[in-house]
Design a protein around this motif. Structure first.
Motif, PDB file in Angstrom:
ATOM      1  N   VAL A  21     -57.503 -33.387 120.396  1.00 46.24           N
ATOM      2  CA  VAL A  21     -56.906 -32.067 120.573  1.00 46.24           C
ATOM      3  C   VAL A  21     -55.392 -32.198 120.609  1.00 46.24           C
ATOM      4  N   GLN A  22     -54.702 -31.389 119.808  1.00 43.33           N
ATOM      5  CA  GLN A  22     -53.245 -31.359 119.798  1.00 43.33           C
ATOM      6  C   GLN A  22     -52.751 -30.137 120.564  1.00 43.33           C
ATOM      7  N   ASP A  23     -51.501 -30.221 121.020  1.00 42.15           N
ATOM      8  CA  ASP A  23     -50.926 -29.125 121.805  1.00 42.15           C
ATOM      9  C   ASP A  23     -50.828 -27.834 120.999  1.00 42.15           C
ATOM     10  N   THR A  24     -50.700 -27.945 119.681  1.00 47.11           N
ATOM     11  CA  THR A  24     -50.524 -26.756 118.835  1.00 47.11           C
ATOM     12  C   THR A  24     -51.843 -26.116 118.410  1.00 47.11           C
ATOM     13  N   ASP A  25     -52.969 -26.744 118.703  1.00 49.41           N
ATOM     14  CA  ASP A  25     -54.265 -26.231 118.236  1.00 49.41           C
ATOM     15  C   ASP A  25     -54.557 -24.837 118.787  1.00 49.41           C
ATOM     16  N   ALA A  26     -54.330 -24.668 120.076  1.00 46.60           N
ATOM     17  CA  ALA A  26     -54.662 -23.381 120.704  1.00 46.60           C
ATOM     18  C   ALA A  26     -53.832 -22.245 120.112  1.00 46.60           C
ATOM     19  N   ALA A  27     -52.555 -22.521 119.814  1.00 43.49           N
ATOM     20  CA  ALA A  27     -51.691 -21.484 119.243  1.00 43.49           C
ATOM     21  C   ALA A  27     -52.152 -21.099 117.841  1.00 43.49           C
ATOM     22  N   ILE A  28     -52.593 -22.074 117.062  1.00 47.96           N
ATOM     23  CA  ILE A  28     -53.094 -21.800 115.713  1.00 47.96           C
ATOM     24  C   ILE A  28     -54.332 -20.916 115.778  1.00 47.96           C
ATOM     25  N   ALA A  29     -55.290 -21.290 116.633  1.00 42.62           N
ATOM     26  CA  ALA A  29     -56.527 -20.513 116.755  1.00 42.62           C
ATOM     27  C   ALA A  29     -56.243 -19.105 117.283  1.00 42.62           C
ATOM     28  N   ARG A  30     -55.317 -18.991 118.227  1.00 38.28           N
ATOM     29  CA  ARG A  30     -55.000 -17.680 118.793  1.00 38.28           C
ATOM     30  C   ARG A  30     -54.359 -16.774 117.741  1.00 38.28           C
ATOM     31  N   GLU A  31     -53.439 -17.311 116.947  1.00 37.91           N
ATOM     32  CA  GLU A  31     -52.782 -16.511 115.914  1.00 37.91           C
ATOM     33  C   GLU A  31     -53.773 -16.065 114.849  1.00 37.91           C
ATOM     34  N   ALA A  32     -54.653 -16.966 114.425  1.00 40.50           N
ATOM     35  CA  ALA A  32     -55.649 -16.613 113.418  1.00 40.50           C
ATOM     36  C   ALA A  32     -56.603 -15.545 113.947  1.00 40.50           C
ATOM     37  N   THR A  33     -57.009 -15.672 115.192  1.00 36.43           N
ATOM     38  CA  THR A  33     -57.912 -14.691 115.795  1.00 36.43           C
ATOM     39  C   THR A  33     -57.266 -13.314 115.855  1.00 36.43           C
TER      40      THR A  33
END
Length: 274
Positions: A29-41
């Motif tokens: 898990v990378q620190d940027t993963d959550a931001a990517i998923a949140r933006e796509a959602t």
């Protein structure tokens, strides 16, 4: 891109799915993963608020890949397509981080695969579905899952976008003919004319049941990088020259050489399957 694809192929029986894999990493898990998923959602929710519940976002978590000692999406694009086929056919949600209930309530027969930079002409999805659903084109399989008549994949003609072709001097020199030309653009695939089978390039309409039985169920794991040609051979790919899609062109020699290297590696890996 999803919005433009929907506006050109409006139908209450089509769903549009953004299928995501994170970049390869030494960590799961990378620190940027959550931001990517949140933006796509958020973007998918905005589209659904505008056009109705027909857009979905599926994200696969990284898994450890021993040969390269990295965390990545299982089997890359080939694994993503097999995981998606299992989800749409059998409701297998395990390979994905989160799956909306609304998607599970729908039934599917085909999936149309396009890359992130691929553009499809208006009405292209309907033409591909009409071609693969024709009684003379439907795939027939034996008990072992081999296609002996018909086609499990319909692939369109792939051309270069005008924007990417004109981006640099390199792309203008190597992109050949770009855009859609109604007169000069209609061409036949030599493989399809001579052998009755086309060369699948990863962009096209796939019969889910044929794909799962003829390709996903028989191909080994961790051994195939270039999956398109092999999937087309196993499922039976046909050229639908009434439909054209536009793809990007590498802007410089380095990106072109990397792509050629990746494709050549994949082709060499297919030799044992002949």
């Amino acid at each position: 891109s999803l919005e433009a694809l929907y506006l050109g192929n409006r139908s209450d029986r089509l769903c549009f799915i953004l299928l995501g894999d994170y970049k390869d990493s030494k960590k799961k898990v990378q620190d940027t993963d959550a931001a990517i998923a949140r933006e796509a959602t958020l973007c998918i929710r905005e589209l659904n608020a505008r056009y109705g519940l027909r857009f979905f976002y599926l994200q696969r978590p990284r898994r450890h890949h021993k040969p390269d000692n990295v965390y990545m999406g299982r089997e890359r694009k080939r694994g993503a397509l097999c995981d998606l086929a299992s989800l749409l056919l059998h409701g297998e949600t395990g390979p994905f981080e989160d799956v909306e209930d609304a998607l599970m309530q729908k039934s599917f027969r085909y999936m149309l695969t396009l890359d992130a930079d691929t553009q499809m002409q208006p009405g292209g999805a309907h033409k591909l579905i009409g071609a693969i659903g024709h009684p003379l084109n439907r795939a027939h399989m034996d008990r072992e899952g081999r296609v002996f008549r018909g086609y499990g994949i319909m692939h369109p003609i792939v051309r270069i976008t005008l924007r990417s072709a004109a981006r640099t001097f390199f792309s203008r020199s190597f992109s050949s003919q770009a855009g859609i030309d109604a007169y000069a653009g209609i061409s036949a695939d030599a493989w399809f004319k001579l052998l009755g089978r086309g060369a699948f390039t990863g962009k096209g309409l796939i019969d889910l049941e044929v794909f799962e039985r003829a390709a996903c169920a028989v191909l080994p794991g961790g051994a195939i990088l270039s999956h398109d040609l092999l999937e087309g051979a196993l499922c039976g790919a046909a050229l639908c020259d009434r439909v054209q899609v536009l793809d990007g062109c590498p802007p410089n020699y380095l990106s072109w050489a990397k792509r050629e290297h990746r494709w050549m590696r994949g082709d060499w890996q297919l030799l044992p399957f002949i």
